[in-house]
Write a protein that holds these residues in place. Sequence first.
Motif, PDB file in Angstrom:
ATOM      1  N   THR A  44      56.809  49.134  51.753  1.00 20.44           N
ATOM      2  CA  THR A  44      55.977  47.750  50.961  1.00 20.44           C
ATOM      3  C   THR A  44      55.635  46.805  52.179  1.00 20.44           C
ATOM      4  O   THR A  44      54.614  46.275  52.012  1.00 20.44           O
ATOM      5  N   VAL A  45      56.653  46.626  53.261  1.00 22.38           N
ATOM      6  CA  VAL A  45      56.230  45.508  53.964  1.00 22.38           C
ATOM      7  C   VAL A  45      55.163  46.142  55.036  1.00 22.38           C
ATOM      8  O   VAL A  45      54.376  45.515  55.165  1.00 22.38           O
ATOM      9  N   GLY A  46      55.181  47.355  55.333  1.00 20.33           N
ATOM     10  CA  GLY A  46      54.274  47.968  56.108  1.00 20.33           C
ATOM     11  C   GLY A  46      52.934  48.083  55.528  1.00 20.33           C
ATOM     12  O   GLY A  46      51.769  47.712  56.075  1.00 20.33           O
ATOM     13  N   TYR A  47      52.616  48.101  54.184  1.00 25.55           N
ATOM     14  CA  TYR A  47      51.546  48.163  53.470  1.00 25.55           C
ATOM     15  C   TYR A  47      51.116  46.910  53.635  1.00 25.55           C
ATOM     16  O   TYR A  47      49.852  46.508  53.476  1.00 25.55           O
ATOM     17  N   GLY A  48      51.839  45.773  53.383  1.00 31.07           N
ATOM     18  CA  GLY A  48      51.372  44.506  53.218  1.00 31.07           C
ATOM     19  C   GLY A  48      51.000  43.961  54.462  1.00 31.07           C
ATOM     20  O   GLY A  48      50.167  43.263  54.551  1.00 31.07           O
ATOM     21  N   LEU A  49      51.643  44.340  55.640  1.00 31.88           N
ATOM     22  CA  LEU A  49      50.934  43.913  56.872  1.00 31.88           C
ATOM     23  C   LEU A  49      49.632  44.713  57.058  1.00 31.88           C
ATOM     24  O   LEU A  49      48.720  43.898  57.664  1.00 31.88           O
ATOM     25  N   TYR A  50      49.668  45.857  56.614  1.00 29.76           N
ATOM     26  CA  TYR A  50      48.026  46.408  56.856  1.00 29.76           C
ATOM     27  C   TYR A  50      46.913  45.987  55.786  1.00 29.76           C
ATOM     28  O   TYR A  50      46.037  45.775  56.176  1.00 29.76           O
ATOM     29  N   ALA A  51      47.527  45.571  54.667  1.00 27.19           N
ATOM     30  CA  ALA A  51      46.542  45.029  53.780  1.00 27.19           C
ATOM     31  C   ALA A  51      45.947  43.643  54.013  1.00 27.19           C
ATOM     32  O   ALA A  51      45.043  43.175  53.708  1.00 27.19           O
ATOM     33  N   ARG A  52      46.813  42.933  54.717  1.00 30.84           N
ATOM     34  CA  ARG A  52      46.589  41.521  54.988  1.00 30.84           C
ATOM     35  C   ARG A  52      46.156  41.269  56.420  1.00 30.84           C
ATOM     36  O   ARG A  52      46.107  40.144  56.968  1.00 30.84           O
ATOM     37  N   ARG A  53      45.511  42.136  57.027  1.00 27.49           N
ATOM     38  CA  ARG A  53      45.007  42.154  58.294  1.00 27.49           C
ATOM     39  C   ARG A  53      43.646  41.534  58.149  1.00 27.49           C
ATOM     40  O   ARG A  53      42.985  41.474  57.119  1.00 27.49           O
ATOM     41  N   THR A  55      40.388  42.180  59.090  1.00 23.04           N
ATOM     42  CA  THR A  55      39.185  42.982  58.422  1.00 23.04           C
ATOM     43  C   THR A  55      39.180  43.170  57.104  1.00 23.04           C
ATOM     44  O   THR A  55      38.264  43.093  56.328  1.00 23.04           O
ATOM     45  N   ALA A  56      40.783  43.418  56.602  1.00 27.04           N
ATOM     46  CA  ALA A  56      40.826  43.878  55.138  1.00 27.04           C
ATOM     47  C   ALA A  56      40.591  42.476  54.091  1.00 27.04           C
ATOM     48  O   ALA A  56      39.947  42.671  53.274  1.00 27.04           O
ATOM     49  N   LEU A  57      41.124  41.316  54.464  1.00 23.38           N
ATOM     50  CA  LEU A  57      40.852  40.060  54.008  1.00 23.38           C
ATOM     51  C   LEU A  57      39.393  39.894  53.694  1.00 23.38           C
ATOM     52  O   LEU A  57      39.002  39.353  52.835  1.00 23.38           O
ATOM     53  N   VAL A  58      38.616  39.986  54.824  1.00 24.40           N
ATOM     54  CA  VAL A  58      37.435  39.579  55.104  1.00 24.40           C
ATOM     55  C   VAL A  58      36.572  40.524  54.079  1.00 24.40           C
ATOM     56  O   VAL A  58      35.688  40.279  53.314  1.00 24.40           O
ATOM     57  N   ALA A  59      36.841  41.986  54.148  1.00 26.49           N
ATOM     58  CA  ALA A  59      36.129  42.779  53.175  1.00 26.49           C
ATOM     59  C   ALA A  59      36.453  42.695  51.867  1.00 26.49           C
ATOM     60  O   ALA A  59      35.685  42.781  51.031  1.00 26.49           O
ATOM     61  N   SER A  60      37.892  42.295  51.421  1.00 22.92           N
ATOM     62  CA  SER A  60      38.068  42.102  50.251  1.00 22.92           C
ATOM     63  C   SER A  60      37.220  40.740  49.806  1.00 22.92           C
ATOM     64  O   SER A  60      36.982  40.791  48.488  1.00 22.92           O
ATOM     65  N   ALA A  61      37.167  39.756  50.478  1.00 22.41           N
ATOM     66  CA  ALA A  61      36.344  38.486  50.107  1.00 22.41           C
ATOM     67  C   ALA A  61      34.885  38.810  49.751  1.00 22.41           C
ATOM     68  O   ALA A  61      34.071  38.444  48.699  1.00 22.41           O
ATOM     69  N   ALA A  62      34.411  39.823  50.720  1.00 27.24           N
ATOM     70  CA  ALA A  62      33.028  40.137  50.558  1.00 27.24           C
ATOM     71  C   ALA A  62      32.723  40.887  49.477  1.00 27.24           C
ATOM     72  O   ALA A  62      31.398  40.908  49.116  1.00 27.24           O
ATOM     73  N   ALA A  63      33.601  41.556  48.875  1.00 23.62           N
ATOM     74  CA  ALA A  63      33.529  42.274  47.653  1.00 23.62           C
ATOM     75  C   ALA A  63      33.148  41.375  46.530  1.00 23.62           C
ATOM     76  O   ALA A  63      32.866  41.928  45.309  1.00 23.62           O
ATOM     77  N   VAL A  64      33.616  40.376  46.539  1.00 23.27           N
ATOM     78  CA  VAL A  64      33.550  39.248  45.332  1.00 23.27           C
ATOM     79  C   VAL A  64      32.159  38.906  45.138  1.00 23.27           C
ATOM     80  O   VAL A  64      31.533  38.255  46.108  1.00 23.27           O
ATOM     81  N   PRO A  65      31.628  39.092  43.895  1.00 20.65           N
ATOM     82  CA  PRO A  65      30.170  38.746  43.738  1.00 20.65           C
ATOM     83  C   PRO A  65      29.983  37.444  43.857  1.00 20.65           C
ATOM     84  O   PRO A  65      28.789  37.091  44.275  1.00 20.65           O
ATOM     85  N   ALA A  66      30.752  36.458  43.807  1.00 29.44           N
ATOM     86  CA  ALA A  66      30.596  35.058  43.675  1.00 29.44           C
ATOM     87  C   ALA A  66      30.457  34.681  45.243  1.00 29.44           C
ATOM     88  O   ALA A  66      30.007  33.420  45.561  1.00 29.44           O
ATOM     89  N   VAL A  67      30.933  35.314  45.983  1.00 29.19           N
ATOM     90  CA  VAL A  67      30.930  35.046  47.433  1.00 29.19           C
ATOM     91  C   VAL A  67      29.652  35.298  48.163  1.00 29.19           C
ATOM     92  O   VAL A  67      29.093  36.624  48.033  1.00 29.19           O
ATOM     93  N   LEU A  68      28.652  34.500  48.564  1.00 37.21           N
ATOM     94  CA  LEU A  68      27.423  34.569  49.089  1.00 37.21           C
ATOM     95  C   LEU A  68      27.460  35.028  50.740  1.00 37.21           C
ATOM     96  O   LEU A  68      26.477  35.801  51.028  1.00 37.21           O
TER      97      LEU A  68
END
Length: 90
Positions: A44-53, A55-68
């Motif tokens: 769980t800790v390993g996945y949390g660190l991987y998912a919060r890097r 590039t993953a955070l920026v890619a997740s934000a870019a997937a939100v339709p309201a983000v231009l």
Amino acid sequence: MNNDQIFSGVRTLIQALCMFALGRGWIKPDDVPGLVAIGVASATVGYGLYARRNTALVASAAAVPAVLSIVTDHVTAAAVPSDKVQPAAA
């Protein structure tokens, strides 16, 4: 595949490995619950660190339709395949 499926698979794999080690006599029956808990917590800790890097955070934000648009550093912008992500001006 979603997070629940991944963690269920990891938990089952850890349990199977513990049962194998138990069958071989490498560990005692009393050790199994603790080892499973340590393995699941570590995964769980390993996945949390991987998912919060970054590039993953920026890619997740870019997937939100309201983000231009997202402006970030050149390395992160190059790593995220989205037209919304732009490098900062130098």
